[in-house]
Design a protein around this motif. Structure first.
Motif, short mmCIF file in Angstrom:
data_model
loop_
_atom_site.label_atom_id
_atom_site.label_comp_id
_atom_site.label_asym_id
_atom_site.label_seq_id
_atom_site.Cartn_x
_atom_site.Cartn_y
_atom_site.Cartn_z
N ARG A 1 -5.08 2.27 19.75
CA ARG A 1 -4.73 2.59 18.31
C ARG A 1 -5.74 1.91 17.42
O ARG A 1 -6.39 0.84 17.71
CB ARG A 1 -3.43 2.27 18.06
CG ARG A 1 -2.32 2.80 18.74
CD ARG A 1 -2.17 4.48 18.36
NE ARG A 1 -1.00 5.01 19.35
CZ ARG A 1 -1.37 5.49 20.52
NH1 ARG A 1 -2.55 5.53 20.95
NH2 ARG A 1 -0.41 6.20 21.24
N ARG A 2 -5.86 2.57 16.06
CA ARG A 2 -6.63 1.88 15.16
C ARG A 2 -6.28 0.42 14.88
O ARG A 2 -5.03 -0.04 14.85
CB ARG A 2 -6.68 2.50 13.83
CG ARG A 2 -6.99 4.17 13.93
CD ARG A 2 -6.91 4.87 12.60
NE ARG A 2 -7.08 6.32 12.56
CZ ARG A 2 -6.06 7.20 12.99
NH1 ARG A 2 -4.93 6.62 13.16
NH2 ARG A 2 -6.38 8.05 12.96
N LEU B 1 -1.65 5.00 8.85
CA LEU B 1 -2.59 6.21 9.28
C LEU B 1 -1.65 6.67 10.49
O LEU B 1 -0.88 6.27 11.13
CB LEU B 1 -3.75 5.59 9.67
CG LEU B 1 -4.72 5.35 8.57
CD1 LEU B 1 -6.05 4.48 9.02
CD2 LEU B 1 -5.01 6.47 7.66
N PRO B 2 -2.03 8.44 10.71
CA PRO B 2 -1.27 8.87 11.84
C PRO B 2 -1.61 8.12 13.15
O PRO B 2 -2.74 7.64 13.33
CB PRO B 2 -2.16 10.31 11.95
CG PRO B 2 -2.63 10.37 10.27
CD PRO B 2 -2.99 8.91 10.12
N GLY B 3 -0.37 8.02 13.81
CA GLY B 3 -0.52 7.10 15.04
C GLY B 3 0.06 5.66 14.78
O GLY B 3 0.40 5.08 15.95
N GLY B 4 -0.10 5.05 13.58
CA GLY B 4 0.05 3.77 13.46
C GLY B 4 -0.60 2.89 14.33
O GLY B 4 -1.76 3.28 14.90
N VAL B 5 0.13 1.58 14.37
CA VAL B 5 -0.70 0.54 15.21
C VAL B 5 -0.02 0.50 16.47
O VAL B 5 1.03 0.86 16.65
CB VAL B 5 -0.73 -0.78 14.49
CG1 VAL B 5 -1.69 -0.48 13.17
CG2 VAL B 5 0.53 -1.18 14.21
N SER B 6 -0.55 -0.07 17.61
CA SER B 6 -0.03 -0.27 18.75
C SER B 6 1.03 -1.41 19.01
O SER B 6 1.09 -2.32 17.87
CB SER B 6 -1.12 -0.74 19.91
OG SER B 6 -1.70 -2.01 19.49
N GLN B 7 1.94 -1.41 19.73
CA GLN B 7 2.96 -2.53 19.87
C GLN B 7 2.19 -3.61 20.72
O GLN B 7 1.47 -3.47 21.57
CB GLN B 7 4.27 -2.01 20.79
CG GLN B 7 4.88 -0.85 19.76
CD GLN B 7 5.50 -1.44 18.49
OE1 GLN B 7 5.97 -2.49 18.39
NE2 GLN B 7 5.00 -0.61 17.31
N PRO B 8 2.70 -4.76 20.54
CA PRO B 8 2.52 -5.96 21.19
C PRO B 8 2.70 -5.79 22.59
O PRO B 8 3.56 -5.27 23.04
CB PRO B 8 2.97 -7.40 20.48
CG PRO B 8 3.36 -6.79 19.10
CD PRO B 8 3.69 -5.13 19.24
N GLY B 9 1.78 -6.45 23.68
CA GLY B 9 2.00 -6.41 25.10
C GLY B 9 3.16 -7.39 25.54
O GLY B 9 3.71 -8.05 24.48
N PRO B 10 3.16 -7.74 26.78
CA PRO B 10 4.27 -8.36 27.03
C PRO B 10 4.17 -9.88 27.49
O PRO B 10 4.87 -10.76 28.03
CB PRO B 10 4.90 -7.62 28.57
CG PRO B 10 3.33 -7.34 29.07
CD PRO B 10 2.78 -6.74 27.76
#
Length: 250
Positions: free
Chosen positions: A72-73, A197-206
């Motif tokens: 993601r951006r 923005l479309p798609g938003g930002v990614s979620q943190p990993g584990p």
């Protein structure tokens, strides 16, 4: 006395069983956490200062293994591209396929599809790039910049290439989640400037869950292993106090 001894012995057996279970469960958490981390993450040593101040040369980072389609951006990614030297590099994805990314607006900010993006992580505040550019990112590709915009060799240096400076999503192997060394590095935050923005930002990993599992496992192992010596010490103290009372009464 025999009844008391039987009760004490019962407590001792229960304690030994519980301590053994604690060690066993602790081993599962501890070893499982390391195994999970080895599967989910790849270590990577940052070679240059192009991503300062987010990560610095020599930093040892944990990069979550992902498919390029998951980027993601705003993500800081590890990628390999033959036109860029065919060695693993780390940059920030600021635009994805179909975006028009440009610099700079009146306040010196990067714009994506005409929307200004605040980038508080930049080394030089208020200056998203010393050179102006505007490019439409081809589908299936990512436009990548370093956080040290004054000296980073990134997509801006490849604008004349066939891909207009962008890198294929398939060239991405991982997303940087945390700085493992030095210990003061911490987690790499998801920038909220791209969130609308479309798609938003990614979620943190584990990474937090993995660390919690390892720490919990270590605590259980140490606690379970310490039960025997502590129980013996406590028993010796109680026996000594009993002898002292007998001697006093005598």
């Amino acid at each position: 006395m025999s009844g008391t001894g039987s009760i004490a012995g019962g407590h001792g057996r229960v304690g030994r069983v519980l301590s053994g279970m604690a060690v066993a469960v602790g081993c599962v958490f501890f070893l499982g956490g390391f195994a999970w981390g080895a599967i989910a993450y790849q270590p990577y040593t940052v070679p240059t200062d192009s991503m300062s101040p987010t990560v610095h040369p020599g930093d040892r980072v944990l990069a979550e293994r992902i498919d390029g389609s998951e980027v993601r951006r705003g993500d800081v990614v590890v990628f390999t591209d033959k036109l860029w030297g065919d060695t693993p590099m780390v940059k920030r994805a600021v635009a994805v396929g179909g975006d028009t990314v440009a610099c700079c607006d009146a306040q010196g900010r990067l714009t994506v599809n005409g929307k200004a993006v605040d980038e508080p992580y930049l080394l030089t505040k208020g200056q998203a790039s010393p050179t102006e550019f505007s490019v439409e990112v081809p589908e299936g590709k990512l436009f990548l910049l370093g956080d040290e915009r004054m000296g980073s060799l990134d997509s801006r240096e490849h604008l004349q290439d066939a891909g207009r400076g962008a890198v294929s999503r398939s060239d991405v192997s991982a997303r940087v989640d945390a700085v493992a060394w030095p210990l003061t590095g911490g987690l790499v935050a998801r920038p909220q400037g791209f969130a609308t923005l479309p798609g938003g930002v990614s979620q943190p990993g584990p990474v937090k869950l993995i660390l919690a599992a390892v720490v919990a496992g270590a605590v259980l192992i140490l606690g379970g292993a310490a039960y025997g010596p502590l129980a013996r010490l406590f028993g010796q103290r109680k026996a000594s106090e009993a002898r002292d009372r007998v001697t006093t009464h005598a």
